[in-house]
Write a protein that holds these residues in place. Sequence first.
Motif, mmCIF file in Angstrom:
data_model
loop_
_atom_site.group_PDB
_atom_site.id
_atom_site.type_symbol
_atom_site.label_atom_id
_atom_site.label_comp_id
_atom_site.label_asym_id
_atom_site.label_seq_id
_atom_site.Cartn_x
_atom_site.Cartn_y
_atom_site.Cartn_z
ATOM 1 N N VAL A 5 0.866 -1.176 0.000
ATOM 2 C CA VAL A 5 0.000 0.000 0.000
ATOM 3 C C VAL A 5 0.904 1.228 0.000
ATOM 4 O O VAL A 5 1.786 1.348 0.846
ATOM 5 C CB VAL A 5 -0.928 0.005 1.230
ATOM 6 C CG1 VAL A 5 -1.828 1.220 1.214
ATOM 7 C CG2 VAL A 5 -1.747 -1.270 1.286
ATOM 8 N N THR A 6 0.682 2.103 -0.982
ATOM 9 C CA THR A 6 1.532 3.275 -1.141
ATOM 10 C C THR A 6 0.689 4.538 -1.038
ATOM 11 O O THR A 6 -0.346 4.646 -1.699
ATOM 12 C CB THR A 6 2.219 3.236 -2.524
ATOM 13 O OG1 THR A 6 2.910 1.991 -2.649
ATOM 14 C CG2 THR A 6 3.190 4.365 -2.694
ATOM 15 N N SER A 14 5.602 3.534 2.028
ATOM 16 C CA SER A 14 4.765 2.402 1.643
ATOM 17 C C SER A 14 4.746 1.382 2.770
ATOM 18 O O SER A 14 5.664 1.321 3.585
ATOM 19 C CB SER A 14 5.317 1.736 0.382
ATOM 20 O OG SER A 14 5.272 2.622 -0.700
ATOM 21 N N ILE A 15 3.697 0.574 2.784
ATOM 22 C CA ILE A 15 3.561 -0.494 3.774
ATOM 23 C C ILE A 15 3.403 -1.795 3.007
ATOM 24 O O ILE A 15 2.570 -1.896 2.113
ATOM 25 C CB ILE A 15 2.344 -0.271 4.692
ATOM 26 C CG1 ILE A 15 2.466 1.064 5.415
ATOM 27 C CG2 ILE A 15 2.199 -1.428 5.683
ATOM 28 C CD1 ILE A 15 1.195 1.488 6.129
ATOM 29 N N GLU A 16 4.218 -2.788 3.375
ATOM 30 C CA GLU A 16 4.178 -4.080 2.698
ATOM 31 C C GLU A 16 3.794 -5.157 3.692
ATOM 32 O O GLU A 16 4.360 -5.228 4.787
ATOM 33 C CB GLU A 16 5.546 -4.408 2.103
ATOM 34 C CG GLU A 16 5.597 -5.768 1.447
ATOM 35 C CD GLU A 16 6.971 -6.129 0.916
ATOM 36 O OE1 GLU A 16 7.883 -5.276 0.967
ATOM 37 O OE2 GLU A 16 7.136 -7.260 0.458
ATOM 38 N N VAL A 17 2.831 -5.984 3.313
ATOM 39 C CA VAL A 17 2.479 -7.144 4.121
ATOM 40 C C VAL A 17 3.449 -8.250 3.726
ATOM 41 O O VAL A 17 3.585 -8.557 2.539
ATOM 42 C CB VAL A 17 1.021 -7.582 3.871
ATOM 43 C CG1 VAL A 17 0.708 -8.855 4.625
ATOM 44 C CG2 VAL A 17 0.053 -6.469 4.261
ATOM 45 N N PRO A 18 4.145 -8.840 4.697
ATOM 46 C CA PRO A 18 5.126 -9.877 4.359
ATOM 47 C C PRO A 18 4.479 -11.053 3.637
ATOM 48 O O PRO A 18 3.343 -11.426 3.925
ATOM 49 C CB PRO A 18 5.663 -10.331 5.715
ATOM 50 C CG PRO A 18 5.315 -9.245 6.654
ATOM 51 C CD PRO A 18 4.080 -8.598 6.120
ATOM 52 N N ARG A 19 5.198 -11.598 2.688
ATOM 53 C CA ARG A 19 4.738 -12.799 1.999
ATOM 54 C C ARG A 19 4.819 -13.963 2.963
ATOM 55 O O ARG A 19 5.602 -13.969 3.898
ATOM 56 C CB ARG A 19 5.610 -13.065 0.777
ATOM 57 C CG ARG A 19 5.449 -12.001 -0.265
ATOM 58 C CD ARG A 19 6.319 -12.308 -1.445
ATOM 59 N NE ARG A 19 6.092 -11.304 -2.465
ATOM 60 C CZ ARG A 19 7.018 -10.877 -3.290
ATOM 61 N NH1 ARG A 19 8.234 -11.378 -3.247
ATOM 62 N NH2 ARG A 19 6.733 -9.966 -4.188
ATOM 63 N N ARG A 20 4.032 -14.975 2.677
ATOM 64 C CA ARG A 20 3.979 -16.134 3.564
ATOM 65 C C ARG A 20 5.349 -16.783 3.709
ATOM 66 O O ARG A 20 5.751 -17.188 4.777
ATOM 67 C CB ARG A 20 2.971 -17.149 3.046
ATOM 68 C CG ARG A 20 2.730 -18.256 4.051
ATOM 69 C CD ARG A 20 1.725 -19.228 3.584
ATOM 70 N NE ARG A 20 2.258 -19.833 2.379
ATOM 71 C CZ ARG A 20 1.555 -20.539 1.540
ATOM 72 N NH1 ARG A 20 0.289 -20.715 1.755
ATOM 73 N NH2 ARG A 20 2.090 -21.062 0.466
ATOM 74 N N ARG A 21 6.104 -16.861 2.631
ATOM 75 C CA ARG A 21 7.418 -17.500 2.718
ATOM 76 C C ARG A 21 8.342 -16.719 3.649
ATOM 77 O O ARG A 21 9.199 -17.284 4.280
ATOM 78 C CB ARG A 21 8.039 -17.688 1.354
ATOM 79 C CG ARG A 21 8.451 -16.399 0.682
ATOM 80 C CD ARG A 21 9.182 -16.678 -0.607
ATOM 81 N NE ARG A 21 9.513 -15.404 -1.202
ATOM 82 C CZ ARG A 21 9.573 -15.173 -2.476
ATOM 83 N NH1 ARG A 21 9.358 -16.138 -3.323
ATOM 84 N NH2 ARG A 21 9.870 -13.987 -2.942
ATOM 85 N N ASP A 22 8.166 -15.392 3.707
ATOM 86 C CA ASP A 22 8.950 -14.588 4.644
ATOM 87 C C ASP A 22 8.610 -14.982 6.076
ATOM 88 O O ASP A 22 9.476 -15.047 6.929
ATOM 89 C CB ASP A 22 8.683 -13.091 4.462
ATOM 90 C CG ASP A 22 9.197 -12.565 3.133
ATOM 91 O OD1 ASP A 22 10.021 -13.248 2.505
ATOM 92 O OD2 ASP A 22 8.754 -11.479 2.730
ATOM 93 N N VAL A 29 7.074 -1.213 7.161
ATOM 94 C CA VAL A 29 6.908 0.150 6.676
ATOM 95 C C VAL A 29 8.173 0.578 5.951
ATOM 96 O O VAL A 29 9.277 0.307 6.390
ATOM 97 C CB VAL A 29 6.612 1.099 7.859
ATOM 98 C CG1 VAL A 29 6.485 2.533 7.369
ATOM 99 C CG2 VAL A 29 5.343 0.673 8.592
ATOM 100 N N GLY A 30 7.953 1.250 4.803
ATOM 101 C CA GLY A 30 9.083 1.812 4.079
ATOM 102 C C GLY A 30 9.800 0.832 3.182
ATOM 103 O O GLY A 30 10.925 1.048 2.803
ATOM 104 N N THR A 31 9.146 -0.276 2.839
ATOM 105 C CA THR A 31 9.748 -1.253 1.948
ATOM 106 C C THR A 31 8.981 -1.300 0.651
ATOM 107 O O THR A 31 7.872 -0.797 0.538
ATOM 108 C CB THR A 31 9.746 -2.665 2.580
ATOM 109 O OG1 THR A 31 8.398 -3.046 2.792
ATOM 110 C CG2 THR A 31 10.522 -2.674 3.869
#
Length: 113
Positions: free
Chosen positions: A80-81, A90-98, A109-111
Amino acid sequence: MTDDDQRECVDLAAAALSNAVGSLMEQVVEGSGLKKQEIAQRMGITPARISQLLASDGNVRVASLARLVEAAGYEIAVVVTPKDPTRGPSIEVPRRRDRSRGAPTEPRVGTTA
């Protein structure tokens, strides 16, 4: 900007995202190389239901989208930017593999993706 203008902007954004999700679902199915019937079987639904999902305007439940994407062998990354970069990163929801690697499960935040 009036309240009516703001509501119209929100409604247009929702419609645009719904259309993008509909297109994304079609691309995922095509890109998977799998038949709709196989994806349906992996999801535990009928091939007719897959056709309904793909024929929709993209306004589907998040769970349905996630199940379709997983069954097709993809994963979802959500970023989300802000429209106005001065409002924050921007805010990124980590991927499941992460998450499986022990990374934080909270949004970062900020990735970027």
